[in-house]
Design a protein around this motif. Structure first.
Motif, PDB file in Angstrom:
ATOM      1  N   ASP A 150     -10.562  12.003 -27.225  1.00 38.72           N
ATOM      2  CA  ASP A 150     -12.015  11.761 -27.352  1.00 38.72           C
ATOM      3  C   ASP A 150     -12.340  10.315 -26.982  1.00 38.72           C
ATOM      4  N   ALA A 151     -11.516   9.394 -27.502  1.00 34.33           N
ATOM      5  CA  ALA A 151     -11.784   7.958 -27.289  1.00 34.33           C
ATOM      6  C   ALA A 151     -11.766   7.592 -25.810  1.00 34.33           C
ATOM      7  N   VAL A 152     -10.755   8.062 -25.079  1.00 33.15           N
ATOM      8  CA  VAL A 152     -10.666   7.654 -23.662  1.00 33.15           C
ATOM      9  C   VAL A 152     -11.839   8.228 -22.863  1.00 33.15           C
ATOM     10  N   ILE A 153     -12.280   9.422 -23.247  1.00 36.59           N
ATOM     11  CA  ILE A 153     -13.422  10.023 -22.539  1.00 36.59           C
ATOM     12  C   ILE A 153     -14.702   9.251 -22.879  1.00 36.59           C
ATOM     13  N   GLU A 154     -14.918   9.006 -24.162  1.00 35.48           N
ATOM     14  CA  GLU A 154     -16.137   8.299 -24.592  1.00 35.48           C
ATOM     15  C   GLU A 154     -16.199   6.873 -24.049  1.00 35.48           C
ATOM     16  N   GLU A 155     -15.047   6.226 -23.941  1.00 33.79           N
ATOM     17  CA  GLU A 155     -15.026   4.823 -23.498  1.00 33.79           C
ATOM     18  C   GLU A 155     -14.861   4.690 -21.987  1.00 33.79           C
ATOM     19  N   ASN A 156     -14.891   5.833 -21.297  1.00 33.83           N
ATOM     20  CA  ASN A 156     -14.885   5.819 -19.834  1.00 33.83           C
ATOM     21  C   ASN A 156     -13.611   5.215 -19.225  1.00 33.83           C
ATOM     22  N   VAL A 157     -12.480   5.516 -19.859  1.00 30.01           N
ATOM     23  CA  VAL A 157     -11.194   5.060 -19.329  1.00 30.01           C
ATOM     24  C   VAL A 157     -10.869   5.904 -18.104  1.00 30.01           C
ATOM     25  N   LYS A 158     -10.327   5.264 -17.057  1.00 26.03           N
ATOM     26  CA  LYS A 158     -10.153   5.969 -15.779  1.00 26.03           C
ATOM     27  C   LYS A 158      -8.762   6.589 -15.579  1.00 26.03           C
ATOM     28  N   VAL A 159      -7.769   6.015 -16.286  1.00 34.03           N
ATOM     29  CA  VAL A 159      -6.380   6.492 -16.107  1.00 34.03           C
ATOM     30  C   VAL A 159      -5.723   6.682 -17.469  1.00 34.03           C
ATOM     31  N   VAL A 160      -5.048   7.828 -17.613  1.00 31.50           N
ATOM     32  CA  VAL A 160      -4.336   8.111 -18.855  1.00 31.50           C
ATOM     33  C   VAL A 160      -2.883   8.432 -18.514  1.00 31.50           C
ATOM     34  N   THR A 161      -1.952   7.872 -19.281  1.00 37.22           N
ATOM     35  CA  THR A 161      -0.572   8.347 -19.194  1.00 37.22           C
ATOM     36  C   THR A 161      -0.285   9.031 -20.530  1.00 37.22           C
ATOM     37  N   LYS A 207       0.841  -1.193   0.000  1.00 39.10           N
ATOM     38  CA  LYS A 207       0.000   0.000   0.000  1.00 39.10           C
ATOM     39  C   LYS A 207       0.876   1.243   0.000  1.00 39.10           C
ATOM     40  N   ASN A 208       0.698   2.119  -0.965  1.00 41.26           N
ATOM     41  CA  ASN A 208       1.321   3.438  -0.908  1.00 41.26           C
ATOM     42  C   ASN A 208       0.482   4.402  -1.752  1.00 41.26           C
ATOM     43  N   ARG A 209       0.979   5.620  -1.972  1.00 42.63           N
ATOM     44  CA  ARG A 209       0.149   6.594  -2.691  1.00 42.63           C
ATOM     45  C   ARG A 209      -0.201   6.138  -4.110  1.00 42.63           C
ATOM     46  N   VAL A 210       0.707   5.381  -4.728  1.00 44.24           N
ATOM     47  CA  VAL A 210       0.456   4.949  -6.112  1.00 44.24           C
ATOM     48  C   VAL A 210      -0.575   3.817  -6.170  1.00 44.24           C
ATOM     49  N   THR A 211      -0.429   2.833  -5.264  1.00 41.92           N
ATOM     50  CA  THR A 211      -1.412   1.733  -5.277  1.00 41.92           C
ATOM     51  C   THR A 211      -2.796   2.267  -4.905  1.00 41.92           C
ATOM     52  N   GLU A 212      -2.829   3.264  -4.017  1.00 43.91           N
ATOM     53  CA  GLU A 212      -4.115   3.853  -3.599  1.00 43.91           C
ATOM     54  C   GLU A 212      -4.731   4.678  -4.738  1.00 43.91           C
ATOM     55  N   LEU A 213      -3.878   5.480  -5.382  1.00 40.18           N
ATOM     56  CA  LEU A 213      -4.352   6.327  -6.485  1.00 40.18           C
ATOM     57  C   LEU A 213      -4.966   5.487  -7.606  1.00 40.18           C
ATOM     58  N   LEU A 214      -4.292   4.352  -7.892  1.00 44.15           N
ATOM     59  CA  LEU A 214      -4.696   3.564  -9.060  1.00 44.15           C
ATOM     60  C   LEU A 214      -5.509   2.323  -8.706  1.00 44.15           C
ATOM     61  N   ASN A 215      -5.617   2.046  -7.403  1.00 39.81           N
ATOM     62  CA  ASN A 215      -6.355   0.878  -6.937  1.00 39.81           C
ATOM     63  C   ASN A 215      -5.778  -0.421  -7.515  1.00 39.81           C
ATOM     64  N   ILE A 216      -4.434  -0.537  -7.405  1.00 38.03           N
ATOM     65  CA  ILE A 216      -3.743  -1.728  -7.898  1.00 38.03           C
ATOM     66  C   ILE A 216      -2.952  -2.373  -6.758  1.00 38.03           C
ATOM     67  N   GLU A 217      -2.521  -3.632  -7.010  1.00 36.46           N
ATOM     68  CA  GLU A 217      -1.850  -4.392  -5.952  1.00 36.46           C
ATOM     69  C   GLU A 217      -0.375  -4.012  -5.815  1.00 36.46           C
ATOM     70  N   TYR A 218       0.322  -3.923  -6.952  1.00 34.58           N
ATOM     71  CA  TYR A 218       1.748  -3.557  -6.953  1.00 34.58           C
ATOM     72  C   TYR A 218       1.934  -2.236  -7.712  1.00 34.58           C
ATOM     73  N   PRO A 219       2.799  -1.339  -7.208  1.00 30.54           N
ATOM     74  CA  PRO A 219       2.997  -0.055  -7.915  1.00 30.54           C
ATOM     75  C   PRO A 219       3.932  -0.208  -9.117  1.00 30.54           C
ATOM     76  N   ILE A 220       3.537  -1.118  -9.997  1.00 24.55           N
ATOM     77  CA  ILE A 220       4.346  -1.434 -11.181  1.00 24.55           C
ATOM     78  C   ILE A 220       3.501  -1.204 -12.432  1.00 24.55           C
ATOM     79  N   LEU A 221       3.943  -0.281 -13.267  1.00 23.96           N
ATOM     80  CA  LEU A 221       3.244   0.026 -14.513  1.00 23.96           C
ATOM     81  C   LEU A 221       3.983  -0.641 -15.665  1.00 23.96           C
TER      82      LEU A 221
END
Ligand code: TUI
Length: 318
Positions: free
Chosen positions: A82-93, A2-16
């Protein structure tokens, strides 16, 4: 973990997983998300309909969080927004530029934005315009690179901003992840090691080149003209080098040759497996990547190696 990255992204490991154009598709990204990291679909230079198809596909592969990367030099960047907004994507890099002009729309849609940055100045600017975190990518990375190494840049970025910083460039195992954390990172992004993942739809010949690469086998092309890109040395990088030497000798060089050499070169490597004329983008860490494994094995190895390394570091204290 658990850290700020796992919390921000709701993931198990802070590995992208790095957003490698032509490589980071729904299959690879879906596998990374299923294994507890953050899978990222690379928009690259693909048109909107291709990216929409991948977004819809990943939703059939995983119900865990994933992201879409927008390569800002792409002629279709606006369409992908436009695509990420229309498709309801939650995270963008984002990569290869500033997402400033799209920020209002991302925020209005509740999208978390994580720009990849090459310097302190750009990191500060990203924080100011509302980025949720930044990935600092050192010049050890493959693909389009900046000028600072991960080792020197990461602590400087960490000191310059309040938002979480993730490290990238030269990281492929738990030791690299631990090193990034020691320098103040709260997460990492890994590219090259995922190119050879079993789930990566990459031509076997490209994978083989990475598996056989040594530490000194990459080179940065287009240092003086266009966009510097790190890739494994081959005929294409030698052609680039020749063109660059010739262009440096004349007053008004024809820069079209660089566009021509680079146009479609990644597809030629990834899809066609032409290891002479394709762009074999890869980080300097390729020398450490010697096995084709599943995404699950890769993530488990990185995370257990990370914990082991931190324990070892603890024992160094008296
Ligand atoms: O973007 C990457 N890596 C890439 S993009 C790519 S596709 C491509 N192929 C050939 C030529 C150009 C692009 C292959 N690999 N990494 C993230 C990254 N972002 N590296 C550097 C940057 C970056 C550079 C300038 C981010 C922001 C920036 O400027 C921000 C500003 O304020 O203008």
């Amino acid at each position: 973990m658990k850290n700020r990255v796992t919390e921000l992204l709701n993931i198990e490991y802070p590995i992208l997983q790095g957003a490698m154009a032509w490589i980071a598709d729904a299959d690879l990204a879906g596998a990374v998300s299923n294994a507890g990291g953050l899978g990222i679909i690379a928009g690259g230079n693909a048109p909107k309909e291709v990216v929409v198809e991948q977004i819809r596909k990943i939703k059939t592969i995983t119900d865990k969080p994933f992201a879409v990367n927008i390569m800002l030099l792409s002629p279709f960047a606006e369409d992908i927004v436009d695509a990420v907004i229309e498709e309801n994507v939650k995270v963008v890099t984002t990569g290869a530029g500033s997402p400033a002009k799209h920020m209002k729309r991302f925020k209005a849609a509740g999208i978390k934005v994580i720009p990849v940055v090459p310097s302190v100045a750009v990191a500060k600017k990203m924080e100011k315009i509302g980025a949720d975190a930044v990935v600092f990518e050192g010049m050890e990375a493959g693909g389009h690179v900046g000028k600072i190494t991960t080792m020197a840049g990461l602590p400087q970025i960490v000191d310059a901003v309040e938002i979480p910083v993730l490290g990238a460039g030269g990281i492929a195992d738990g030791r690299g992840m631990a090193a990034a954390f020691i320098l103040g990172a709260e997460g990492v992004q890994v590219g090259t090691r995922f190119v050879v993942a079993k789930e990566a739809n990459v031509h076997e010949k490209y994978k083989e080149k990475i598996l056989k690469a040594r530490d000194i086998d990459t080179v940065i092309s287009s240092v003086h003209f266009g966009h510097p890109v790190r890739a494994l040395k081959n005929k294409l990088t030698r052609d680039f080098e020749k063109a660059e030497i010739a262009a440096l000798k004349v007053e008004n060089p024809d820069l079209e040759i660089f566009e021509e050499l680079g146009r479609g070169a990644l597809r030629v490597a990834v899809v066609d497996g032409d290891i002479d004329n394709g762009s074999l983008m890869s980080g300097q860490i390729a020398g450490l990547v010697t096995k084709e494994e599943t995404v699950h094995e890769i993530l488990q190895d990185i995370y257990t190696g990370f914990q082991k390394t931190l324990k070892k570091a603890e024992q160094l204290q008296d």
